[in-house]
Structure formats: C-alpha cells, structure tokens
Design an enzyme around this catalytic site. Structure first.
Site, PDB file in Angstrom:
ATOM      1  N   SER A   1       0.814  -1.222   0.000  1.00 32.11           N
ATOM      2  CA  SER A   1       0.000   0.000   0.000  1.00 32.11           C
ATOM      3  C   SER A   1       0.847   1.271   0.000  1.00 32.11           C
ATOM      4  O   SER A   1       1.698   1.462   0.865  1.00 32.11           O
ATOM      5  CB  SER A   1      -0.890   0.045   1.249  1.00 32.11           C
ATOM      6  OG  SER A   1      -1.745  -1.061   1.270  1.00 32.11           O
TER       7      SER A   1
ATOM      8  N   HIS B   1      -3.286   0.470  -4.704  1.00 33.00           N
ATOM      9  CA  HIS B   1      -2.581  -0.577  -5.440  1.00 33.00           C
ATOM     10  C   HIS B   1      -2.835  -0.354  -6.929  1.00 33.00           C
ATOM     11  O   HIS B   1      -3.978  -0.334  -7.369  1.00 33.00           O
ATOM     12  CB  HIS B   1      -3.088  -1.958  -5.033  1.00 33.00           C
ATOM     13  CG  HIS B   1      -2.693  -2.358  -3.642  1.00 33.00           C
ATOM     14  ND1 HIS B   1      -1.612  -3.156  -3.372  1.00 33.00           N
ATOM     15  CD2 HIS B   1      -3.227  -2.035  -2.446  1.00 33.00           C
ATOM     16  CE1 HIS B   1      -1.505  -3.325  -2.065  1.00 33.00           C
ATOM     17  NE2 HIS B   1      -2.471  -2.654  -1.475  1.00 33.00           N
TER      18      HIS B   1
ATOM     19  N   HIS C   1      -5.308  -9.475  -1.025  1.00 34.31           N
ATOM     20  CA  HIS C   1      -5.336  -9.858   0.384  1.00 34.31           C
ATOM     21  C   HIS C   1      -6.444 -10.876   0.623  1.00 34.31           C
ATOM     22  O   HIS C   1      -7.439 -10.910  -0.099  1.00 34.31           O
ATOM     23  CB  HIS C   1      -5.600  -8.637   1.268  1.00 34.31           C
ATOM     24  CG  HIS C   1      -4.685  -7.485   1.009  1.00 34.31           C
ATOM     25  ND1 HIS C   1      -4.852  -6.629  -0.051  1.00 34.31           N
ATOM     26  CD2 HIS C   1      -3.586  -7.050   1.674  1.00 34.31           C
ATOM     27  CE1 HIS C   1      -3.886  -5.729  -0.043  1.00 34.31           C
ATOM     28  NE2 HIS C   1      -3.106  -5.946   0.995  1.00 34.31           N
TER      29      HIS C   1
ATOM     30  N   TYR D   1      -8.636 -10.729   2.930  1.00 34.02           N
ATOM     31  CA  TYR D   1      -9.905 -10.076   3.284  1.00 34.02           C
ATOM     32  C   TYR D   1     -10.700  -9.639   2.055  1.00 34.02           C
ATOM     33  O   TYR D   1     -11.894  -9.347   2.153  1.00 34.02           O
ATOM     34  CB  TYR D   1      -9.674  -8.876   4.229  1.00 34.02           C
ATOM     35  CG  TYR D   1      -8.857  -7.745   3.668  1.00 34.02           C
ATOM     36  CD1 TYR D   1      -9.390  -6.859   2.727  1.00 34.02           C
ATOM     37  CD2 TYR D   1      -7.548  -7.544   4.072  1.00 34.02           C
ATOM     38  CE1 TYR D   1      -8.634  -5.827   2.203  1.00 34.02           C
ATOM     39  CE2 TYR D   1      -6.783  -6.504   3.563  1.00 34.02           C
ATOM     40  CZ  TYR D   1      -7.337  -5.652   2.631  1.00 34.02           C
ATOM     41  OH  TYR D   1      -6.575  -4.631   2.114  1.00 34.02           O
ATOM     42  N   GLU D   2     -10.059  -9.590   0.900  1.00 36.66           N
ATOM     43  CA  GLU D   2     -10.792  -9.218  -0.315  1.00 36.66           C
ATOM     44  C   GLU D   2     -11.673 -10.363  -0.805  1.00 36.66           C
ATOM     45  O   GLU D   2     -12.457 -10.189  -1.744  1.00 36.66           O
ATOM     46  CB  GLU D   2      -9.816  -8.813  -1.415  1.00 36.66           C
ATOM     47  CG  GLU D   2      -9.062  -7.526  -1.087  1.00 36.66           C
ATOM     48  CD  GLU D   2      -8.055  -7.167  -2.166  1.00 36.66           C
ATOM     49  OE1 GLU D   2      -8.464  -6.643  -3.213  1.00 36.66           O
ATOM     50  OE2 GLU D   2      -6.844  -7.419  -1.964  1.00 36.66           O
TER      51      GLU D   2
ATOM     52  N   ALA E   1       2.817  -1.917   4.196  1.00 38.64           N
ATOM     53  CA  ALA E   1       2.580  -0.899   5.209  1.00 38.64           C
ATOM     54  C   ALA E   1       2.116  -1.655   6.446  1.00 38.64           C
ATOM     55  O   ALA E   1       1.362  -2.618   6.332  1.00 38.64           O
ATOM     56  CB  ALA E   1       1.497   0.060   4.742  1.00 38.64           C
TER      57      ALA E   1
ATOM     58  N   MET F   1      -1.724  -6.977   7.151  1.00 44.55           N
ATOM     59  CA  MET F   1      -2.717  -7.919   6.624  1.00 44.55           C
ATOM     60  C   MET F   1      -2.216  -8.629   5.367  1.00 44.55           C
ATOM     61  O   MET F   1      -3.007  -9.027   4.519  1.00 44.55           O
ATOM     62  CB  MET F   1      -4.016  -7.166   6.306  1.00 44.55           C
ATOM     63  CG  MET F   1      -4.560  -6.366   7.477  1.00 44.55           C
ATOM     64  SD  MET F   1      -5.927  -5.327   6.975  1.00 44.55           S
ATOM     65  CE  MET F   1      -6.125  -4.297   8.452  1.00 44.55           C
ATOM     66  N   SER F   2      -0.907  -8.760   5.239  1.00 44.73           N
ATOM     67  CA  SER F   2      -0.365  -9.336   4.005  1.00 44.73           C
ATOM     68  C   SER F   2       0.958 -10.042   4.284  1.00 44.73           C
ATOM     69  O   SER F   2       1.271 -10.372   5.420  1.00 44.73           O
ATOM     70  CB  SER F   2      -0.140  -8.212   2.982  1.00 44.73           C
ATOM     71  OG  SER F   2       0.918  -7.373   3.405  1.00 44.73           O
TER      72      SER F   2
ATOM     73  N   ASN G   1       1.486   3.756  11.034  1.00 44.47           N
ATOM     74  CA  ASN G   1       0.703   4.293  12.152  1.00 44.47           C
ATOM     75  C   ASN G   1       1.134   3.623  13.446  1.00 44.47           C
ATOM     76  O   ASN G   1       1.683   2.526  13.436  1.00 44.47           O
ATOM     77  CB  ASN G   1      -0.788   4.060  11.914  1.00 44.47           C
ATOM     78  CG  ASN G   1      -1.089   2.603  11.623  1.00 44.47           C
ATOM     79  OD1 ASN G   1      -0.823   2.111  10.521  1.00 44.47           O
ATOM     80  ND2 ASN G   1      -1.606   1.914  12.599  1.00 44.47           N
TER      81      ASN G   1
ATOM     82  N   HIS H   1      -7.253   4.059   6.575  1.00 41.09           N
ATOM     83  CA  HIS H   1      -6.515   3.627   5.383  1.00 41.09           C
ATOM     84  C   HIS H   1      -5.808   4.823   4.732  1.00 41.09           C
ATOM     85  O   HIS H   1      -4.706   4.686   4.189  1.00 41.09           O
ATOM     86  CB  HIS H   1      -7.477   2.946   4.395  1.00 41.09           C
ATOM     87  CG  HIS H   1      -6.792   2.331   3.202  1.00 41.09           C
ATOM     88  ND1 HIS H   1      -5.767   1.412   3.325  1.00 41.09           N
ATOM     89  CD2 HIS H   1      -6.968   2.506   1.871  1.00 41.09           C
ATOM     90  CE1 HIS H   1      -5.358   1.052   2.114  1.00 41.09           C
ATOM     91  NE2 HIS H   1      -6.066   1.698   1.215  1.00 41.09           N
TER      92      HIS H   1
HETATM   93  N1  HPA Z   1      -3.033  -2.789  11.481  1.00 38.00           N
HETATM   94  C1  HPA Z   1      -3.111  -3.723  10.522  1.00 38.00           C
HETATM   95  N2  HPA Z   1      -2.671  -3.529   9.298  1.00 38.00           N
HETATM   96  C2  HPA Z   1      -2.098  -2.361   9.012  1.00 38.00           C
HETATM   97  C3  HPA Z   1      -1.998  -1.337   9.963  1.00 38.00           C
HETATM   98  C4  HPA Z   1      -2.483  -1.577  11.278  1.00 38.00           C
HETATM   99  O1  HPA Z   1      -2.409  -0.721  12.167  1.00 38.00           O
HETATM  100  N3  HPA Z   1      -1.370  -0.294   9.354  1.00 38.00           N
HETATM  101  C5  HPA Z   1      -1.129  -0.679   8.079  1.00 38.00           C
HETATM  102  N4  HPA Z   1      -1.577  -1.916   7.864  1.00 38.00           N
END
Ligand code: HPA
Length: 281
Positions: A33, A64, A86, A88-89, A116, A217-218, A241, A253
């Site tokens: 991302s 993406h 991913h 979750y998609e 990310a 998540m990847s 973050n 996001h």
């Molecule tokens: N949690 C999960 N996935 C993420 C995060 C997060 O804080 N930041 C970027 N991808």
C-alpha cells in the site's frame, strides 16, 4: 479462479508472461500500500496490467496500481508487482500467493516483499522502516495458509522449513544500505492478521505480548509460498501508524497510504542498495 490452484493454472500464466516479457526475472518485488511508486525507477520497463494476465488475482483496494513491471534495477532483472491481493478481499490464501508461484516458474530466486504496517512496538514511529527479521503466522496457525491442500511437489516439499524465513545475507545487505544512506532501520517481527478491521486496543496488547513488533494484513502468505519454493526472501515494512494501545487514536486507510508515500524515498534507497549488493557482491 478456484480456491485451489494447480500447476496447470500457474504454468498457463507463466507461459503467457513469457510471451509478453523480453527476458526472465531473477528478483521478484511485491510493493504494498502506497509503495507502488518504487516501480517507476525500473529501467526500460515492460508493463503488463493485471487485468490482461490470465488467472491473475486483481486488487480491489485503493493504493494498489495493479500491474507488473519488468525491467532492470541496479543491475538486476526484476519483476515488480505494483499491488497485491489480500485474504480479506475474498481471495483464498492460494490465490493470494499465486503471483509468487508464477514468479517461481519464471525463474525468480529472490523475493522482496514490502508492506505498510502498524507499529506494535511502542518505540516505533510512523515513517519508520522495519526490516522483517521473522514473522508470526497467526492466521497460518489457524489453518489459513497457501500450502493447504495437495502439495505441489514440483514447487516444493510437503513440510517446508521456516527456521530462516528471512534470508540472513539479504538482511545484512539491507542494514548496510541503510547505514550507507544514514537511514534508521528498525528490525522486528511482523504479524499477519486477516483484517480488514484494524485491531482493538486489547488485540494490540495481545500481539505485543506474543512478540510482534509490527502488524499488517499481508506478506506472510507470500513468504510462506516463496520459502516453500526455496526462494531467498527479504521483507521490509513501512510503519504507517502507531498502535492504538489505549484506544485514544483512530487508524484509517488514508493515513496508511500517506505514510506509505512518505516512506517511498527511503524504502527505494534500501531496496536499490540490496539489489546492487546482490548483483555486484
Ligand atoms: N493494522 C493492521 N494492518 C495495518 C496497519 C495496522 O495498524 N497499518 C497498516 N496496515
């Protein structure tokens, strides 16, 4: 595309790409991302949009770009995936790892994965880069792995070793490249959750307790398939973050994409430094 993937599908895609690409790649690079820009420094690029590639899973997530870029970077023949899919998609883990399988059939021996991630380690700040030294395959432990189902013996063994998922020499190259450019490179353990909801404060305290430094998540399914296939792997997380351990801040996001863009120049320098060391050791 079905949940299960056979060698015939992988090879159909690999053969299609062979017909479109002027040469075979040695290094595969998956950009997460907000990090897609890194592909723009590839020399003499040949691009193939994901939508033109048979069987290729298409990302539905903003940030993406959705194409493959083949070319040369720091003396290496690289195949860059600008974006990924991913779990979750709605894709199966085998579908998530499909691009890595195709890369393997194209001759890729080194896989570099970027993402990310949220900081779980309280010392990490947004904008930091983290070298992934190991991962916790939490979703894999619960059964969500691209290796479930009949083993593809042509690709790798039924019970692959994971004692050194992230290649020590490649990690060392990344440290040297960071040092060379005066970049502070954090190191730590990445944990993969299924998402797409971000973590609750209690989730994050749990993740910290079990040894995670960054959460995303990847990446882990891709690395699992790559190691199954005997590739050497390097992983880099852009910390987008801070973990919200006490519930006082909100994660979005947009924040993740913004931080990704901020991290691009430093991430690029490290990647290029690693590729240079790989090409001209
Ligand atoms: N949690 C999960 N996935 C993420 C995060 C997060 O804080 N930041 C970027 N991808």
């Amino acid at each position: 595309m079905s949940e299960w993937i056979g060698l015939d599908q992988i090879d159909e895609t690999a053969e299609f790409l062979c017909s479109r690409l002027p040469f075979r790649p040695f290094v595969g690079l998956i950009l997460g991302s907000g990090l897609g820009e890194i592909a723009e420094s590839v020399l003499e690029p040949t691009t193939v949009p994901f939508r033109e590639i048979p069987n290729w899973p298409r990302s539905t997530v903003e940030g993406h770009k959705g194409q493959l870029v083949l070319g040369e970077l720091e003396g290496q023949r690289v195949l860059v995936s600008q974006g990924r899919v991913h779990y979750y998609e709605g894709y199966s883990m085998a579908q998530v790892a499909f691009p890595v399988r195709v890369m393997q059939r194209l001759g890729v021996r080194v896989l570099i994965v970027t993402n990310a991630a949220g900081a779980v380690n309280p010392e990490f700040e947004p904008g930091d880069l983290m070298l992934i030294t190991d991962h916790i395959n939490l979703v894999g432990m619960a059964g969500l792995t691209p290796l479930r189902g009949a083993n593809l013996d042509e690709l790798g063994p039924r019970f692959p070793d994971m004692s050194q998922a992230y290649d020590r020499e490649l990690c060392e190259f990344a440290r040297q490249a960071a040092l060379e450019h005066g970049i502070r490179l954090r190191e730590g353990v990445y944990i993969c959750l299924a998402g797409p909801s971000f973590e609750t404060p209690a989730d994050l305290r749990f993740l910290r307790l079990i040894g995670a430094d960054a959460v995303g998540m990847s990446t882990v399914p891709e690395v699992t398939a790559a190691r199954h296939g005997g590739m050497r792997v390097l992983g880099l997380s852009g910390i987008s973050n801070k973990a919200n351990l006490d519930g006082s801040t909100v994660t979005t996001h947009e924040e993740v994409l913004r931080a990704g863009q901020m991290i691009v120049p430093q991430m690029s320098r490290i990647l290029r430094g690693v590729l240079r060391r790989l090409a001209f050791p």
